[in-house]
Design a protein around this motif. Structure first.
Motif, short mmCIF file in Angstrom:
data_model
loop_
_atom_site.label_atom_id
_atom_site.label_comp_id
_atom_site.label_asym_id
_atom_site.label_seq_id
_atom_site.Cartn_x
_atom_site.Cartn_y
_atom_site.Cartn_z
N LYS A 58 -9.26 0.16 5.12
CA LYS A 58 -9.05 -0.10 3.69
C LYS A 58 -10.39 -0.34 2.99
CE LYS A 58 -6.06 -2.73 0.57
NZ LYS A 58 -7.08 -3.02 -0.46
N MET A 65 -4.69 5.09 4.04
CA MET A 65 -3.57 4.30 4.53
C MET A 65 -2.39 5.13 5.05
SD MET A 65 -4.37 1.18 4.66
CE MET A 65 -6.02 1.73 5.09
N LEU A 75 0.82 -1.21 0.00
CA LEU A 75 0.00 0.00 0.00
C LEU A 75 0.86 1.26 0.00
CD1 LEU A 75 -2.73 -1.10 2.56
CD2 LEU A 75 -3.07 -0.73 0.12
N VAL A 99 -6.43 -1.81 9.96
CA VAL A 99 -6.02 -1.72 8.55
C VAL A 99 -7.09 -2.30 7.63
CG1 VAL A 99 -4.34 -2.50 6.84
CG2 VAL A 99 -3.55 -1.60 9.05
N SER A 153 -1.25 -9.95 -0.20
CA SER A 153 -2.13 -8.96 0.42
C SER A 153 -3.58 -9.43 0.46
CB SER A 153 -2.04 -7.63 -0.34
OG SER A 153 -0.73 -7.12 -0.30
N GLY A 188 -10.88 3.29 1.85
CA GLY A 188 -10.03 3.14 0.66
C GLY A 188 -8.56 3.38 0.95
N ASP A 189 -7.75 3.22 -0.07
CA ASP A 189 -6.30 3.33 0.08
C ASP A 189 -5.85 4.73 0.49
OD1 ASP A 189 -6.16 0.70 -0.62
OD2 ASP A 189 -5.39 1.03 -2.64
N THR A 196 -6.17 -9.78 4.93
CA THR A 196 -7.37 -9.34 5.64
C THR A 196 -8.13 -10.50 6.28
OG1 THR A 196 -7.65 -7.29 4.38
CG2 THR A 196 -9.62 -8.22 5.40
#
Length: 315
Positions: free
Chosen positions: A119, A127, A55, A115, A204, A123-124, A208
Motif C-alpha cells: 500500500k 491491492m 480498499l 498489505v 484503517s 499504492g491502492d 498498519t
C-alpha cells in the motif's frame, strides 16, 4: 539508482522500525506473549479485514486484475517448493521436514507485512493483485503442505478429510471474507455512506502500525541462533530466488507493470509466522522455521527497498 534506493529505504524504514519496536516491547518485558496473542487476533479478525474491505470497496475505480498473475506467482511457488525440498534432502531431512522447508520458502507474510508495504510503496492500485494472491495462498498452501505430509506417510490410507479441511475453512477466514465482501460491493459501483467511509478510514489508519508492531512482537519468540544454516537457506530461497523467478515468469507471460511489481514484491516478503505454526503442528523443523522467520524479516528491511529499486518503481 542509488538515490532511488535511498528513497525506497526511507519509505520502508518506518514500517520496519515499527516491527523492531514490537520486538523490543516483548524482549524488554514491557509486555508478555499474552498481549501478542490478543493483539494478533484483534488485527487478524478485525483491523486487517476492515482495511481490506475498505480498499476493495473501491474496486470499480481500480484497474482490473490480470488473472494470469496466478500463473506467474504460483508457477514460481512450484519451482521454489521443489528447490526447498531438494535443499531439505541436502540437510538429511525426512519427508515432513522437506515439506516444511519447501513451504517456508514460498509462504510469505502477505497480510500483516505485505498489505502495509504494498500500500505504501505501490499504492491502492496494487491491492486487487495482492488480495487475489492472499485468497489463493490461504487456499492452496496449507492444503499442499498437509497433502504432501499425508502422501509421504509410509503406512495407512490417505486422510482425505484432513487434506480437504483447509479448503473448506478458507471461506471462514476473516481476511478472505473481507476481500470477497469488499470486492462484491466494489463491483456494484456504489459508494459507501459517508459515515461508514469515515469510520472505516479511522479503523484503517490504525491497522498498519498495529499490524507491524504485532509482527515484531511475534518475532520475539523466535531465535536468531536456532538452526542458522537451515534458516539462511530458506531465507535465500524465499526473499532472493523466489522474486527473481516470479519476475521472469511475469515478463514471459507479459503482465503489465503494476501487476508485475505487485506479484514480485509479494514474492519478496519474508517467511510468514504461520510457517512456525505449521512446523509445530507437524512436529518437524521448528528451529529452521523459527530462524527463517527472524532472518528473512530482518533482511527484508534492505532487500525490499532494493527490489523496488531494481523494479524501477519511480519516486
Amino acid at each position: 539508482m542509488f538515490e532511488l534506493f535511498l528513497y525506497h529505504l526511507q519509505l520502508c524504514l518506518p514500517l520496519f522500525l515499527l516491527v523492531i519496536l514490537g520486538w523490543g516491547l516483548i524482549v524488554g518485558k514491557l509486555f508478555d506473549q499474552s498481549v501478542t496473542r490478543v493483539l494478533s487476533g484483534f488485527t487478524f479478525r478485525f483491523l486487517m479485514p476492515a482495511l481490506l474491505f475498505s480498499l476493495m470497496s473501491k474496486l470499480s475505480e481500480m484497474p482490473p486484475v490480470d488473472w494470469r498473475v496466478l500463473i506467474a506467482f504460483f508457477g514460481s511457488c512450484v519451482i521454489i517448493y521443489c528447490l526447498g525440498r531438494t535443499a531439505g534432502r541436502f540437510f538429511g531431512l525426512d519427508n515432513t521436514g522437506k515439506t516444511i522447508f519447501g513451504m517456508a520458502a514460498i509462504f510469505g507474510n502477505n497480510v500483516q507485512l505485505g498489505v502495509p508495504i504494498l500500500k505504501v510503496s505501490l499504492g491502492d492500485e496494487a491491492m486487487p493483485t495482492i488480495s487475489l494472491l492472499i485468497i489463493f495462498s490461504v487456499l492452496l498452501l496449507w492444503t499442499t503442505a498437509i497433502a504432501s505430509v499425508e502422501l509421504g506417510k509410509a503406512e495407512g490410507k490417505l486422510d482425505w478429510k484432513r487434506i480437504g479441511r483447509p479448503m473448506l475453512k478458507v471461506f471462514k477466514n476473516p481476511v478472505v471474507l473481507a476481500i470477497i465482501a469488499g470486492s462484491a460491493w466494489g463491483l456494484t459501483g456504489w459508494q459507501l455512506p459517508d459515515f461508514v467511509e469515515r469510520t472505516l478510514g479511522y479503523v484503517s489508519s490504525a491497522t498498519t502500525p498495529i499490524a507491524l508492531i504485532v509482527v515484531g512482537m511475534g518475532l520475539a519468540q523466535h531465535r536468531f541462533t536456532s538452526a542458522l544454516p537451515r534458516g539462511l537457506t530458506i531465507s535465500t530461497l524465499k526473499i532472493v530466488i523466489h522474486p527473481i523467478i516470479v519476475f521472469c515468469l511475469a515478463k514471459l507471460i507479459g503482465l503489465d507493470e503494476i501487476t508485475t511489481n505487485a506479484c514480485v514484491l509479494t514474492a519478496s516478503l519474508p517467511v510468514a509466522i504461520n510457517v512456525y505454526l505449521m512446523a509445530s503442528e507437524f512436529r518437524s523443523e521448528e528451529g529452521s522455521a523459527s530462524n527463517a522467520i527472524f532472518v528473512s524479516t530482518m533482511l527484508s528491511a534492505l532487500l525490499i527497498p532494493l527490489t523496488l529499486t531494481l523494479l524501477g518503481v519511480s519516486l
